[in-house]
Scaffold this active site. Sequence first.
Site, PDB file in Angstrom:
ATOM      1  N   LYS A 145       4.122   4.625  -8.920  1.00  0.00           N
ATOM      2  CA  LYS A 145       3.593   5.986  -8.888  1.00  0.00           C
ATOM      3  C   LYS A 145       4.508   6.931  -9.666  1.00  0.00           C
ATOM      4  O   LYS A 145       5.726   6.783  -9.637  1.00  0.00           O
ATOM      5  CB  LYS A 145       3.464   6.461  -7.442  1.00  0.00           C
ATOM      6  CG  LYS A 145       2.317   5.798  -6.676  1.00  0.00           C
ATOM      7  CD  LYS A 145       2.162   6.415  -5.304  1.00  0.00           C
ATOM      8  CE  LYS A 145       0.960   5.837  -4.563  1.00  0.00           C
ATOM      9  NZ  LYS A 145       0.800   6.432  -3.220  1.00  0.00           N
ATOM     10  N   HIS A 160      -3.728  -3.912  -0.218  1.00  0.00           N
ATOM     11  CA  HIS A 160      -2.626  -3.258   0.480  1.00  0.00           C
ATOM     12  C   HIS A 160      -2.257  -3.983   1.772  1.00  0.00           C
ATOM     13  O   HIS A 160      -1.148  -3.804   2.284  1.00  0.00           O
ATOM     14  CB  HIS A 160      -2.985  -1.796   0.775  1.00  0.00           C
ATOM     15  CG  HIS A 160      -2.123  -0.820   0.033  1.00  0.00           C
ATOM     16  ND1 HIS A 160      -2.011  -0.821  -1.338  1.00  0.00           N
ATOM     17  CD2 HIS A 160      -1.306   0.172   0.465  1.00  0.00           C
ATOM     18  CE1 HIS A 160      -1.182   0.137  -1.715  1.00  0.00           C
ATOM     19  NE2 HIS A 160      -0.736   0.747  -0.644  1.00  0.00           N
ATOM     20  N   ARG A 192       0.702  -5.962   1.043  1.00  0.00           N
ATOM     21  CA  ARG A 192       1.883  -5.104   0.890  1.00  0.00           C
ATOM     22  C   ARG A 192       2.409  -4.701   2.269  1.00  0.00           C
ATOM     23  O   ARG A 192       3.615  -4.782   2.537  1.00  0.00           O
ATOM     24  CB  ARG A 192       1.508  -3.879   0.060  1.00  0.00           C
ATOM     25  CG  ARG A 192       2.623  -2.844  -0.156  1.00  0.00           C
ATOM     26  CD  ARG A 192       2.129  -1.840  -1.183  1.00  0.00           C
ATOM     27  NE  ARG A 192       2.876  -0.606  -1.202  1.00  0.00           N
ATOM     28  CZ  ARG A 192       3.981  -0.398  -1.930  1.00  0.00           C
ATOM     29  NH1 ARG A 192       4.473  -1.381  -2.652  1.00  0.00           N
ATOM     30  NH2 ARG A 192       4.580   0.773  -1.921  1.00  0.00           N
ATOM     31  N   HIS A 249       9.134   3.403  -2.551  1.00  0.00           N
ATOM     32  CA  HIS A 249       8.869   4.651  -1.842  1.00  0.00           C
ATOM     33  C   HIS A 249       9.905   5.702  -2.205  1.00  0.00           C
ATOM     34  O   HIS A 249      11.105   5.420  -2.202  1.00  0.00           O
ATOM     35  CB  HIS A 249       8.911   4.426  -0.323  1.00  0.00           C
ATOM     36  CG  HIS A 249       7.721   3.708   0.213  1.00  0.00           C
ATOM     37  ND1 HIS A 249       7.708   3.078   1.439  1.00  0.00           N
ATOM     38  CD2 HIS A 249       6.477   3.523  -0.317  1.00  0.00           C
ATOM     39  CE1 HIS A 249       6.517   2.530   1.636  1.00  0.00           C
ATOM     40  NE2 HIS A 249       5.757   2.789   0.598  1.00  0.00           N
ATOM     41  N   TYR A 299       6.584   1.102   8.806  1.00  0.00           N
ATOM     42  CA  TYR A 299       6.620  -0.332   9.059  1.00  0.00           C
ATOM     43  C   TYR A 299       7.513  -0.677  10.245  1.00  0.00           C
ATOM     44  O   TYR A 299       7.352  -1.732  10.856  1.00  0.00           O
ATOM     45  CB  TYR A 299       7.052  -1.075   7.797  1.00  0.00           C
ATOM     46  CG  TYR A 299       6.088  -0.840   6.664  1.00  0.00           C
ATOM     47  CD1 TYR A 299       4.809  -1.394   6.694  1.00  0.00           C
ATOM     48  CD2 TYR A 299       6.414  -0.019   5.591  1.00  0.00           C
ATOM     49  CE1 TYR A 299       3.900  -1.157   5.688  1.00  0.00           C
ATOM     50  CE2 TYR A 299       5.507   0.217   4.571  1.00  0.00           C
ATOM     51  CZ  TYR A 299       4.256  -0.348   4.632  1.00  0.00           C
ATOM     52  OH  TYR A 299       3.350  -0.100   3.636  1.00  0.00           O
TER      53      TYR A 299
END
Length: 334
Positions: A182, A280, A283, A306, A315
């Site tokens: 990103k 995802h 992931r 991130h 998580y």
Amino acid sequence: MAEQTDGRLVAAVESFLDHVRGAGGLSDQTVRAYANDLDQLVQFADERGIAATADLGLEVLRDWLWEADRRGLARSTIARRSSSVRVFTRWASETGLLDTDPGARLRAPKGAGHLPRVVSTDQVRTVLDGLAARADTDDPAALRDLAVVELLYAAAIRVSELVGIDVEDVDRDRLTVRVLGKGGKERVVPFGVPARDALEAWLGRGRPVLAARAAERSPAPARQSDTSPQPVPSEQQVQRSGGPALFLGDRGGRLGVRSVYRVVARALGDLPGAGPSGPHTFRHTAATHLLDGGADLRAVQELLGHASLGTTQIYTHVSSARLREVYRTAHPRA
């Protein structure tokens, strides 16, 4: 300095979207989300007789979000809309299109707190064993599908990152792959031996077959003498043939996001449990399994790409939820 618009809200939105596209640093998905959300806002305002940017006030924005909530839109969607409009009104205020920033006082609803779907280690093994059995037939699509899922799980990468990988981005000796995340941020992530073996099989026995299909569909070049300069393939021809892409679709072009979704949906379709069945999931699963195995939270943050540690901390909640479930079912005094 104010942007040159005619004062209409629709013109201000168009100018804002031109601005964010030209500024760079935002993914295409984020820009599309801005465009979709603000288009909905323009329609909502127009239905209420509000066409001028200057008339866009806090109450209008609150009514827009309230109406979305009344229609049953997901909390995450409403929160994204709130974020989009706050970015827009801040820009409009900074450029002089609005005297004040009404979005600064807009409060986004809290998310519903849903945890991402995570499948167990045994379930991952079942999925990969099934894909490997298909790949043993040397069907090129089956070889590709196995390599796709192995890499999604091994490297915990986003689907957009996966489809953007070129062959030269993979270092099979060091077991790493370079991806573009990103905001155009590049990172190098590791993968394991099973993923390497699947990639070796795909590159050796699968990809050449699909690449040949694209070559067969491409028009034959005009005959030229040996001394004539060779024509440079157009960008369209390179895209059609897959070019340097690591993963190719069935017709030989670069594998698309939708195709990966279909591959993963088929792979997860027979597993018990509710929840999303998209890329995802692997992931989320990889991140949770790493933390369950004792990985450092910051190392997992780096792996996932991130920007904020807080994003990665979801998580830890997943791992805690799994721990509570094990405790509830296994402890005699739970």
